[in-house]
Design an enzyme around this catalytic site. Structure first.
Site, PDB file in Angstrom:
ATOM      1  N   SER A  49     -37.156  13.299 101.908  1.00  0.00           N
ATOM      2  CA  SER A  49     -36.676  13.228 103.285  1.00  0.00           C
ATOM      3  C   SER A  49     -36.131  11.849 103.628  1.00  0.00           C
ATOM      4  O   SER A  49     -35.444  11.696 104.623  1.00  0.00           O
ATOM      5  CB  SER A  49     -37.794  13.596 104.256  1.00  0.00           C
ATOM      6  OG  SER A  49     -38.995  12.971 103.895  1.00  0.00           O
ATOM      7  N   HIS A  68     -32.482  19.252 100.913  1.00  0.00           N
ATOM      8  CA  HIS A  68     -33.522  18.877 101.859  1.00  0.00           C
ATOM      9  C   HIS A  68     -33.834  20.028 102.819  1.00  0.00           C
ATOM     10  O   HIS A  68     -32.994  20.404 103.632  1.00  0.00           O
ATOM     11  CB  HIS A  68     -33.096  17.626 102.636  1.00  0.00           C
ATOM     12  CG  HIS A  68     -34.144  17.102 103.547  1.00  0.00           C
ATOM     13  ND1 HIS A  68     -33.886  16.630 104.804  1.00  0.00           N
ATOM     14  CD2 HIS A  68     -35.498  17.006 103.387  1.00  0.00           C
ATOM     15  CE1 HIS A  68     -35.013  16.249 105.376  1.00  0.00           C
ATOM     16  NE2 HIS A  68     -35.999  16.473 104.534  1.00  0.00           N
ATOM     17  N   GLU A 120     -30.093  20.650 104.044  1.00  0.00           N
ATOM     18  CA  GLU A 120     -29.089  19.605 103.833  1.00  0.00           C
ATOM     19  C   GLU A 120     -28.808  19.501 102.339  1.00  0.00           C
ATOM     20  O   GLU A 120     -29.733  19.377 101.535  1.00  0.00           O
ATOM     21  CB  GLU A 120     -29.593  18.268 104.380  1.00  0.00           C
ATOM     22  CG  GLU A 120     -29.636  18.254 105.900  1.00  0.00           C
ATOM     23  CD  GLU A 120     -30.326  17.026 106.485  1.00  0.00           C
ATOM     24  OE1 GLU A 120     -29.884  16.543 107.521  1.00  0.00           O
ATOM     25  OE2 GLU A 120     -31.329  16.559 105.901  1.00  0.00           O
ATOM     26  N   ASN A 125     -33.065  13.844 109.887  1.00  0.00           N
ATOM     27  CA  ASN A 125     -34.096  12.815 110.067  1.00  0.00           C
ATOM     28  C   ASN A 125     -33.533  11.511 110.631  1.00  0.00           C
ATOM     29  O   ASN A 125     -34.247  10.780 111.310  1.00  0.00           O
ATOM     30  CB  ASN A 125     -34.837  12.548 108.754  1.00  0.00           C
ATOM     31  CG  ASN A 125     -35.879  13.617 108.481  1.00  0.00           C
ATOM     32  OD1 ASN A 125     -36.274  14.358 109.387  1.00  0.00           O
ATOM     33  ND2 ASN A 125     -36.312  13.719 107.246  1.00  0.00           N
TER      34      ASN A 125
HETATM   35  N1  3HC Z   1     -44.145  30.896 108.044  1.00  0.00           N
HETATM   36  C1  3HC Z   1     -43.475  32.003 108.460  1.00  0.00           C
HETATM   37  N2  3HC Z   1     -43.075  32.199 109.723  1.00  0.00           N
HETATM   38  C2  3HC Z   1     -43.376  31.245 110.625  1.00  0.00           C
HETATM   39  C3  3HC Z   1     -44.071  30.069 110.266  1.00  0.00           C
HETATM   40  C4  3HC Z   1     -44.461  29.916 108.916  1.00  0.00           C
HETATM   41  N3  3HC Z   1     -45.123  28.825 108.475  1.00  0.00           N
HETATM   42  N4  3HC Z   1     -44.222  29.315 111.368  1.00  0.00           N
HETATM   43  C5  3HC Z   1     -43.632  29.974 112.384  1.00  0.00           C
HETATM   44  N5  3HC Z   1     -43.129  31.149 111.934  1.00  0.00           N
HETATM   45  C6  3HC Z   1     -42.414  32.141 112.719  1.00  0.00           C
HETATM   46  C7  3HC Z   1     -43.276  32.983 113.607  1.00  0.00           C
HETATM   47  O1  3HC Z   1     -43.841  34.058 112.926  1.00  0.00           O
HETATM   48  C8  3HC Z   1     -42.295  33.452 114.683  1.00  0.00           C
HETATM   49  O2  3HC Z   1     -41.439  34.471 114.222  1.00  0.00           O
HETATM   50  P1  3HC Z   1     -40.603  35.445 115.250  1.00  0.00           P
HETATM   51  O3  3HC Z   1     -39.849  34.573 116.187  1.00  0.00           O
HETATM   52  O4  3HC Z   1     -39.734  36.221 114.316  1.00  0.00           O
HETATM   53  O5  3HC Z   1     -41.671  36.255 115.906  1.00  0.00           O
HETATM   54  C9  3HC Z   1     -41.411  32.224 114.841  1.00  0.00           C
HETATM   55  O6  3HC Z   1     -41.571  31.464 113.646  1.00  0.00           O
HETATM   56  C10 3HC Z   1     -41.832  31.431 116.016  1.00  0.00           C
HETATM   57  O7  3HC Z   1     -43.191  31.037 115.854  1.00  0.00           O
HETATM   58  P2  3HC Z   1     -44.248  30.969 117.013  1.00  0.00           P
HETATM   59  O8  3HC Z   1     -43.954  32.040 118.017  1.00  0.00           O
HETATM   60  O9  3HC Z   1     -45.608  30.930 116.411  1.00  0.00           O
HETATM   61  O10 3HC Z   1     -44.082  29.533 117.642  1.00  0.00           O
HETATM   62  P3  3HC Z   1     -42.757  28.818 118.099  1.00  0.00           P
HETATM   63  O11 3HC Z   1     -41.896  29.721 118.880  1.00  0.00           O
HETATM   64  O12 3HC Z   1     -43.199  27.520 118.673  1.00  0.00           O
HETATM   65  O13 3HC Z   1     -41.989  28.496 116.738  1.00  0.00           O
HETATM   66  C11 3HC Z   1     -41.469  26.884 115.139  1.00  0.00           C
HETATM   67  C12 3HC Z   1     -42.560  27.728 115.735  1.00  0.00           C
HETATM   68  C13 3HC Z   1     -40.474  27.746 114.373  1.00  0.00           C
HETATM   69  C14 3HC Z   1     -42.159  25.911 114.177  1.00  0.00           C
HETATM   70  C15 3HC Z   1     -40.700  26.151 116.311  1.00  0.00           C
HETATM   71  O14 3HC Z   1     -41.628  25.564 117.165  1.00  0.00           O
HETATM   72  C16 3HC Z   1     -39.753  25.092 115.838  1.00  0.00           C
HETATM   73  O15 3HC Z   1     -38.636  25.375 115.429  1.00  0.00           O
HETATM   74  N6  3HC Z   1     -40.194  23.802 115.906  1.00  0.00           N
HETATM   75  C17 3HC Z   1     -39.407  22.678 115.460  1.00  0.00           C
HETATM   76  C18 3HC Z   1     -39.595  22.521 113.982  1.00  0.00           C
HETATM   77  C19 3HC Z   1     -38.772  21.418 113.430  1.00  0.00           C
HETATM   78  O16 3HC Z   1     -38.063  20.713 114.115  1.00  0.00           O
HETATM   79  N7  3HC Z   1     -38.867  21.233 112.104  1.00  0.00           N
HETATM   80  C20 3HC Z   1     -38.211  20.183 111.428  1.00  0.00           C
HETATM   81  C21 3HC Z   1     -39.148  19.047 111.299  1.00  0.00           C
HETATM   82  S1  3HC Z   1     -38.403  17.706 110.419  1.00  0.00           S
HETATM   83  C22 3HC Z   1     -38.607  18.104 108.805  1.00  0.00           C
HETATM   84  O17 3HC Z   1     -39.204  19.058 108.417  1.00  0.00           O
HETATM   85  C23 3HC Z   1     -37.981  17.175 107.840  1.00  0.00           C
HETATM   86  C24 3HC Z   1     -38.968  16.399 107.039  1.00  0.00           C
HETATM   87  O18 3HC Z   1     -38.253  15.703 106.058  1.00  0.00           O
HETATM   88  C25 3HC Z   1     -39.774  15.400 107.850  1.00  0.00           C
END
Ligand code: 3HC
Length: 308
Positions: free
Chosen positions: A137, A160, A172, A210
């Site tokens: 990352s 990524h 990415e 990021n």
């Molecule tokens: N596996 C499978 N499905 C998952 C899951 C997992 N681990 N986590 C969440 N889901 C699914 C849920 O089942 C649900 O599915 P549906 O919409 O089809 O019913 C959907 O995701 C939404 O989940 P929730 O209803 O439980 O909760 P949210 O609506 O809050 O969604 C989230 C969860 C998808 C994580 C959302 O909050 C989100 O997009 N958050 C931002 C995440 C983000 O920005 N990630 C990037 C971080 S930076 C990174 O990773 C880079 C690294 O290098 C640091």
């Protein structure tokens, strides 16, 4: 060239077998998604225990997807999850694990020396035409591969993924300046074949996501440090006022505060073009949480408490 127009070459060269090195959240997520889209996957980690943790993570995540796919049918859910897990083989032997791979994706600890040494071993054992990819990352893709032969570097890219891998649609694809164009094309084909959308980017710190997210998270922490608002209100503000699915503190806890700290510290002390940039200045609040072992969701406590 002419080869690019030959459809038989394109078919025989498609990525089918993938080896993921590292069974943590990212590696397990990548393995899971590749297997979901019919690839044969080998997941490599150092111990049977680490592989077992990866399998648990994949089982849980697949279970969530299965529940939505077959809401009325628990037996179908189990079948579906088992058939996908059945395409994922665990291995604690790197050289065996990569020996048949069309693509190796590395998702291990964020440390340049460890990654370089891993790819030195991969280069000993992987097929000559295998694509090599890192899920780093924050580290320069070019540096991760700098000790490999020119032939190997021509086949190396950044891939990524985002957390949670099963849910986040973006990957990415990072060019190094040394990779063949065909390598980037194959990486793009692979990303699309596993149901994701690619964004192509040059090899610069943080790539796209990021590079924008980390300054945003750090600014949120500084707002908190200055007492402008508490974390709940900042999170509510960004969710309801800017439409983000998570607020910056929820997101930092979710990504892991140790990961956030490692990324910004790395750039502040050694980032190409970012060294000493005030965007990535150390935060006392973040340092204090990490020093106390409060790493976010995974440790049960970060900016918020997750203990039941
Ligand atoms: N596996 C499978 N499905 C998952 C899951 C997992 N681990 N986590 C969440 N889901 C699914 C849920 O089942 C649900 O599915 P549906 O919409 O089809 O019913 C959907 O995701 C939404 O989940 P929730 O209803 O439980 O909760 P949210 O609506 O809050 O969604 C989230 C969860 C998808 C994580 C959302 O909050 C989100 O997009 N958050 C931002 C995440 C983000 O920005 N990630 C990037 C971080 S930076 C990174 O990773 C880079 C690294 O290098 C640091």
């Amino acid at each position: 060239g002419i080869r690019a127009f030959s459809s038989s070459a394109a078919v025989s060269e498609a990525i089918k077998r993938i080896t993921v090195v590292g069974g943590g959240q990212m590696g397990a997520g990548i393995a899971q998604v590749a297997a979901t889209f019919d690839h044969q996957v080998t997941l490599v980690d150092v111990s049977p225990e680490a592989l077992e943790r990866g399998r648990q993570y994949m089982g849980k995540s697949l279970g969530r997807v299965a529940k939505k796919k077959f809401p009325e049918d628990p037996a179908q859910q189990t079948n579906w999850v088992d058939s996908i897990l059945g395409r994922i083989q665990g291995s604690t032997e790197l050289s065996k694990g990569v020996s048949q791979a069309d693509l190796v994706v590395e998702a291990i600890v964020e440390n340049i020396n460890v990654k370089q040494s891993l790819f030195a071993d991969v280069a000993q054992a992987a097929p000559a035409d295998c694509i090599l990819a890192s899920n780093t990352s924050s580290l320069p893709i070019g540096r991760i591969f700098e000790n490999l032969s020119a032939e190997r570097r021509a086949l190396a890219v950044g891939l990524h993924f985002f957390n949670p891998v099963a849910q986040m649609k973006l990957v990415e694809v990072v060019r190094t300046g040394e990779n063949r164009e065909e390598t980037v094309q194959k990486a793009l084909d692979f990303v699309r074949a596993i149901g994701k959308s690619p964004a192509v980017c040059q090899d610069t710190p943080g790539f796209i996501v990021n590079r924008l997210l980390l300054p945003y998270m750090m600014e949120a922490i500084r707002l908190l440090e200055r007492g402008v608002a508490d974390s709940r209100d900042i999170d509510t503000a960004m969710k309801l006022g800017a439409g983000y699915p998570m607020g910056p503190f929820e997101l930092a806890d979710y990504v892991g505060l140790d990961t956030v700290k490692a990324i910004v510290d790395g750039w502040y002390t050694d980032g190409e073009g970012l060294k000493g940039d005030s965007l990535f200045m150390p935060s006392p609040k973040l340092n204090e949480l990490v020093a106390a072992g409060n790493l976010g969701v995974k440790s049960g406590q970060g900016f918020y408490n997750y203990k039941k």
